[in-house]
Scaffold this motif. Structure first.
Motif, PDB file in Angstrom:
ATOM      1  N   ARG A 158      20.474  41.472  -8.021  1.00 42.83           N
ATOM      2  CA  ARG A 158      20.969  41.868  -6.901  1.00 42.83           C
ATOM      3  C   ARG A 158      20.347  41.738  -5.766  1.00 42.83           C
ATOM      4  N   GLU A 159      21.132  41.660  -4.662  1.00 43.88           N
ATOM      5  CA  GLU A 159      20.644  41.602  -3.351  1.00 43.88           C
ATOM      6  C   GLU A 159      20.061  42.715  -2.766  1.00 43.88           C
ATOM      7  N   GLU A 169      19.151  53.046  -3.688  1.00 47.42           N
ATOM      8  CA  GLU A 169      19.742  51.613  -4.117  1.00 47.42           C
ATOM      9  C   GLU A 169      18.987  50.726  -4.606  1.00 47.42           C
ATOM     10  N   ASP A 170      17.588  50.527  -4.358  1.00 51.16           N
ATOM     11  CA  ASP A 170      16.868  49.508  -4.629  1.00 51.16           C
ATOM     12  C   ASP A 170      15.509  50.051  -5.469  1.00 51.16           C
ATOM     13  N   CYS A 203      14.312  43.579  -7.157  1.00 53.05           N
ATOM     14  CA  CYS A 203      15.872  43.565  -6.867  1.00 53.05           C
ATOM     15  C   CYS A 203      16.337  41.930  -7.254  1.00 53.05           C
TER      16      CYS A 203
END
Length: 465
Positions: free
Chosen positions: A373-374, A313-314, A368
């Motif tokens: 994005r968090e 995701e990151d 990020c």
């Protein structure tokens, strides 16, 4: 082959060197190229028993490797032709480093062994650096000062100063730290010579190498008939990427699978963020739920999911585009960590977290936020380390935690404060500009709360609040 022999002097007699760089030089010798051999020594006296055992075996030892399927292989490594005895003056290291035949001086230290601040400047407040500025030999910088002064006095031939560790931009960071040390020490002539006559290539090294346990020697004896007092074991996977920038010749490492490149950056970033940070994440998480080994921790579904999500995701969005297949690299890394035959300990991998967070994790957090994005998946990693350090402060860890930059009183003061998480998150040495971020602190609070619940019921998936 050339009749002239060259020496690769290595400082740092740990398992990793003997399972990695020494293996590559051994493979060259197997091909009939014996133009290079290794002289191995140590700055400190913590490897004297190992050096004595190696000396008694003429530098030879057996390397055991094991694949994720449990296939074991045994090789007698013969590339270490000289074992340098330790004394307080490191006289054997100085003599060998000054020898004309020594064309590469390589070294393996931990991230904290460079004594750099979060801004990658030499930390002159460290006691070891202070000692070496006054002539001591506690650090790599102090040792190299003595070695290279002798080299300049004898002949001044160029030499490559080669890093073999996990520090990002390791050659550049080492070089800046060393030159800063020489400047601070007033060694102008040596400073000028180092600038002119040495190179410091960046490198990326990779092979999981646990500390050998007694059963390694038992398996070596059963498999080979050799009674080895200095065996070493590692996984079957191995990789070495080096900037091809040597000052005075080098071994033909490309003939044994080393990648000689113009820039190691893509490999380095992938390894540091995907492999090293994930490794630590698994070690901290496993420790918190009572696991002792990396493989059993990796094979806990919830921990594997944390690691997978962090990368997927990151990290991958932050490193895209890349010349590497990052998804494939992620899957290979997790398979390696889950190898049940390696028995790497959480204690070994959990070490030096205070250097690992800023070096391996914070760049992804910042990346990020820069992408808008968090970093929910990445926040799990520092949150795990926070809970791990809390256990340390409570004397509740199941093992001794080793960290080269740990200041015990300062860490205990954080956990004695009214709001430990806020105090910890405000540390710029760990989190750079995010230390001022209310959003980041809020994210950490949610993540720590969720992890505290997960630790109580580790069989469940991590449920983010």
């Amino acid at each position: 082959m050339s009749s002239e022999k060259s020496v690769w002097m290595h400082i740092g007699a740990g398992s990793f060197h003997r399972a990695h760089q020494a293996w590559y030089l051994h493979k060259l010798m197997e091909q009939g190229d014996d133009s290079w051999s290794i002289a191995l020594g140590n700055i400190r006296d913590d490897a004297n028993a190992l050096l004595s055992a190696l000396r008694a075996q003429n530098g030879e030892y057996v390397l055991e490797t094991v694949s994720p399927k449990g296939e074991r292989q045994y090789e007698t490594i013969t590339s270490i032709r000289k074992v340098l005895p330790w004394d307080k003056e490191i006289s054997a290291l100085i003599k060998q480093g000054a020898d004309k035949q020594t064309r590469v001086i390589a070294f393996t230290v931990t991230e904290s062994g460079y004594y750099l601040t979060p801004e990658h400047e030499l930390d002159c407040q460290q006691a070891d650096i202070q000692s070496d500025l006054n002539g001591g030999i506690r650090t790599l910088y102090g040792a190299l000062t003595h070695i290279l002064k002798a080299r300049v006095a004898q002949h001044g031939e160029p030499v490559t100063l080669l890093t073999c560790d996990n520090l990002r931009h390791n050659g550049e960071r080492f070089r800046h730290g060393f030159l800063s040390f020489l400047k601070q020490k007033g060694e102008k002539a040596l400073y000028d010579w180092v600038e002119r006559e040495t190179t410091s290539p960046n490198t990326m090294v990779d092979r999981i190498t646990p500390r050998p346990t007694p059963d390694v020697a038992e398996r070596v004896l059963a498999a080979t008939g050799k009674k080895d007092n200095a065996p070493v074991m590692g996984e079957s996977f191995i990789q070495w990427v080096i900037e091809d920038n040597f000052a005075n010749g080098r071994p033909a490492l490309e003939n044994v699978g080393v990648e000689l490149v113009d820039s190691v950056l893509p490999w380095e970033e992938a390894k540091i963020r995907i492999l090293n940070a994930t490794h630590s994440c698994i070690a901290w998480a496993g420790t918190l739920i009572g696991q002792s080994y990396i493989d059993e921790s990796t094979n806990q579904p919830a921990i594997r999911r944390m690691a997978y999500d962090y990368v997927t995701e990151d990290v991958i969005p932050c490193l895209t585009p890349s010349p590497l297949d990052l998804e494939k690299y992620r899957d290979v890394v997790l398979a390696r960590f889950g190898n049940p035959y390696i028995k790497d300990t959480n204690q070994r991998v959990a070490a030096d977290g205070l250097s690992k967070i800023p070096g391996m994790v914070t760049p992804t957090l910042i990346g990020c936020y820069a992408l808008g994005r968090e970093p929910n998946a990445t926040a799990v990693v520092p949150a795990l380390f926070f809970l791990f350090l809390k256990r340390w402060a409570e004397n509740a860890l199941p093992y001794t935690y080793q960290d080269g930059v740990l200041q015990p009183d300062a860490v205990r003061a954080v956990f004695a404060s009214p709001d430990p998480l806020a105090a910890w998150a405000a540390d710029e040495a760990l989190f750079a500009e995010l230390a001022q971020s209310a959003d980041f602190l809020a994210l950490l609070r949610r993540t720590v709360r969720a992890l505290e619940q997960w630790v109580k019921q580790p069989q469940k998936e991590l449920a983010m609040a």
